[in-house]
Motif scaffolding. Structure first.
Motif, PDB file in Angstrom:
ATOM      1  N   PRO A  20      78.674  -1.860  55.275  1.00  0.00           N
ATOM      2  CA  PRO A  20      78.932  -0.744  54.362  1.00  0.00           C
ATOM      3  C   PRO A  20      80.365  -0.242  54.495  1.00  0.00           C
ATOM      4  CG  PRO A  20      77.725   0.028  56.267  1.00  0.00           C
ATOM      5  CD  PRO A  20      77.892  -1.466  56.435  1.00  0.00           C
ATOM      6  N   CYS A  21      80.846   0.438  53.478  1.00  0.00           N
ATOM      7  CA  CYS A  21      82.200   1.004  53.495  1.00  0.00           C
ATOM      8  C   CYS A  21      83.216  -0.091  53.795  1.00  0.00           C
ATOM      9  CB  CYS A  21      82.310   2.132  54.512  1.00  0.00           C
ATOM     10  SG  CYS A  21      80.998   3.362  54.415  1.00  0.00           S
ATOM     11  N   CYS A  22      83.046  -1.236  53.169  1.00  0.00           N
ATOM     12  CA  CYS A  22      83.778  -2.447  53.531  1.00  0.00           C
ATOM     13  C   CYS A  22      85.180  -2.549  52.951  1.00  0.00           C
ATOM     14  CB  CYS A  22      82.984  -3.666  53.110  1.00  0.00           C
ATOM     15  SG  CYS A  22      82.610  -3.713  51.336  1.00  0.00           S
ATOM     16  N   LEU A  72      74.857  -4.839  61.932  1.00  0.00           N
ATOM     17  CA  LEU A  72      75.524  -3.829  61.120  1.00  0.00           C
ATOM     18  C   LEU A  72      76.975  -3.737  61.583  1.00  0.00           C
ATOM     19  CD1 LEU A  72      75.568  -1.284  59.200  1.00  0.00           C
ATOM     20  CD2 LEU A  72      74.887   0.032  61.225  1.00  0.00           C
ATOM     21  N   LEU A  73      77.903  -3.770  60.638  1.00  0.00           N
ATOM     22  CA  LEU A  73      79.322  -3.616  60.955  1.00  0.00           C
ATOM     23  C   LEU A  73      79.772  -2.222  60.545  1.00  0.00           C
ATOM     24  CD1 LEU A  73      80.649  -7.058  59.681  1.00  0.00           C
ATOM     25  CD2 LEU A  73      79.947  -6.420  62.002  1.00  0.00           C
ATOM     26  N   VAL A  74      80.320  -1.490  61.499  1.00  0.00           N
ATOM     27  CA  VAL A  74      80.814  -0.127  61.257  1.00  0.00           C
ATOM     28  C   VAL A  74      82.314  -0.154  61.500  1.00  0.00           C
ATOM     29  CG1 VAL A  74      80.635   2.290  61.919  1.00  0.00           C
ATOM     30  CG2 VAL A  74      78.587   0.837  61.960  1.00  0.00           C
ATOM     31  N   MET A  75      83.055  -0.390  60.435  1.00  0.00           N
ATOM     32  CA  MET A  75      84.505  -0.522  60.527  1.00  0.00           C
ATOM     33  C   MET A  75      85.169   0.473  59.569  1.00  0.00           C
ATOM     34  SD  MET A  75      84.834  -2.947  62.704  1.00  0.00           S
ATOM     35  CE  MET A  75      83.682  -4.073  63.448  1.00  0.00           C
ATOM     36  N   ASN A  76      85.767   1.492  60.121  1.00  0.00           N
ATOM     37  CA  ASN A  76      86.538   2.460  59.347  1.00  0.00           C
ATOM     38  C   ASN A  76      85.724   3.262  58.330  1.00  0.00           C
ATOM     39  OD1 ASN A  76      88.654   1.142  60.703  1.00  0.00           O
ATOM     40  ND2 ASN A  76      89.054  -0.171  58.959  1.00  0.00           N
ATOM     41  N   GLN A  78      83.989   6.382  56.310  1.00  0.00           N
ATOM     42  CA  GLN A  78      84.427   7.740  55.995  1.00  0.00           C
ATOM     43  C   GLN A  78      83.280   8.735  56.140  1.00  0.00           C
ATOM     44  OE1 GLN A  78      87.741   8.312  55.397  1.00  0.00           O
ATOM     45  NE2 GLN A  78      87.859   6.173  55.963  1.00  0.00           N
ATOM     46  N   LEU A  79      82.251   8.363  56.885  1.00  0.00           N
ATOM     47  CA  LEU A  79      81.140   9.251  57.157  1.00  0.00           C
ATOM     48  C   LEU A  79      80.666   9.031  58.588  1.00  0.00           C
ATOM     49  CD1 LEU A  79      77.858   7.947  55.596  1.00  0.00           C
ATOM     50  CD2 LEU A  79      79.925   6.604  55.568  1.00  0.00           C
ATOM     51  N   ASP A  80      79.810   9.906  59.055  1.00  0.00           N
ATOM     52  CA  ASP A  80      79.299   9.820  60.423  1.00  0.00           C
ATOM     53  C   ASP A  80      78.585   8.479  60.610  1.00  0.00           C
ATOM     54  OD1 ASP A  80      77.447  10.106  62.714  1.00  0.00           O
ATOM     55  OD2 ASP A  80      78.109  12.187  62.703  1.00  0.00           O
ATOM     56  N   ALA A  81      78.950   7.758  61.639  1.00  0.00           N
ATOM     57  CA  ALA A  81      78.396   6.423  61.881  1.00  0.00           C
ATOM     58  C   ALA A  81      76.893   6.432  62.129  1.00  0.00           C
ATOM     59  CB  ALA A  81      79.119   5.772  63.054  1.00  0.00           C
ATOM     60  N   TYR A  92      71.807  -5.513  66.109  1.00  0.00           N
ATOM     61  CA  TYR A  92      73.023  -5.050  66.759  1.00  0.00           C
ATOM     62  C   TYR A  92      73.927  -4.290  65.798  1.00  0.00           C
ATOM     63  CZ  TYR A  92      71.802  -8.332  70.469  1.00  0.00           C
ATOM     64  OH  TYR A  92      71.160  -9.002  71.479  1.00  0.00           O
ATOM     65  N   VAL A  93      74.841  -3.525  66.402  1.00  0.00           N
ATOM     66  CA  VAL A  93      75.881  -2.816  65.663  1.00  0.00           C
ATOM     67  C   VAL A  93      77.209  -3.115  66.355  1.00  0.00           C
ATOM     68  CG1 VAL A  93      76.767  -0.576  64.925  1.00  0.00           C
ATOM     69  CG2 VAL A  93      74.287  -0.928  65.098  1.00  0.00           C
ATOM     70  N   ILE A  94      78.189  -3.544  65.578  1.00  0.00           N
ATOM     71  CA  ILE A  94      79.560  -3.653  66.067  1.00  0.00           C
ATOM     72  C   ILE A  94      80.356  -2.562  65.375  1.00  0.00           C
ATOM     73  CG2 ILE A  94      81.671  -5.024  66.176  1.00  0.00           C
ATOM     74  CD1 ILE A  94      79.934  -7.539  66.105  1.00  0.00           C
ATOM     75  N   SER A  95      81.056  -1.767  66.166  1.00  0.00           N
ATOM     76  CA  SER A  95      81.805  -0.639  65.611  1.00  0.00           C
ATOM     77  C   SER A  95      83.186  -0.550  66.225  1.00  0.00           C
ATOM     78  CB  SER A  95      81.045   0.664  65.899  1.00  0.00           C
ATOM     79  OG  SER A  95      81.766   1.789  65.454  1.00  0.00           O
TER      80      SER A  95
END
Length: 145
Positions: A20-22, A72-76, A78-81, A92-95
């Motif tokens: 998301p937010c890619c 799940l990829l959490v990269m940059n 604009q909202l709370d992860a 898994y989550v990579i952030s």
């Protein structure tokens, strides 16, 4: 991309990935066979689709997955992860820690912190004393409990 290759070699190739937010970042597709891209910018989504990617124009908070994903990829974002992490039931989550995302995920009781994928350290970032929004550097791995 070496980050994604390292994850796949250590933890196995995920069947599906949610990003998301890619923005225009399609680098996960160079390693992972199935990536779902979600962004609110219709121009971004159009470009991703034109590149042959599975992309949806949606607010991630409203987006409904049709099946579970493994990563799940959490990269940059604009909202709370933690809102993003709530989208997955397993895996898994990579952030990174842009806007303190990894620190937010570290406080999530539904996630287990594993390590910093770059350094191997099992230490969560703490950038509370930093005067800017980027947070501590690195890529952090979590597992859904």
């Amino acid at each position: 991309m070496s980050l994604y290759r390292k994850f796949a070699s250590e933890y196995g190739m995920p069947t599906s990935v949610l990003y998301p937010c890619c923005g225009y970042d399609i680098s996960p597709s160079e390693v992972f066979p199935s990536v779902i891209y979600v962004d609110t910018d219709s121009l971004v989504v159009e470009a991703l689709r034109n590149a042959g990617k599975e992309a949806y124009c949606s607010d991630i908070c409203d987006f409904q997955l049709s099946a579970d994903v493994d990563l799940l990829l959490v990269m940059n974002p604009q909202l709370d992860a933690s809102y993003l992490a709530a989208k997955i039931k397993k895996g898994y989550v990579i952030s990174n820690n842009y806007n303190h995302s990894a620190e937010q995920l570290g406080r999530d009781k539904n996630l287990e912190f594993i390590k910093n994928l770059e350094t191997g350290e099992a230490r969560l970032p703490d950038s509370s004393g930093e005067p800017f929004a980027f947070g501590a550097p690195g890529y952090f791995l979590f597992r859904k409990k």
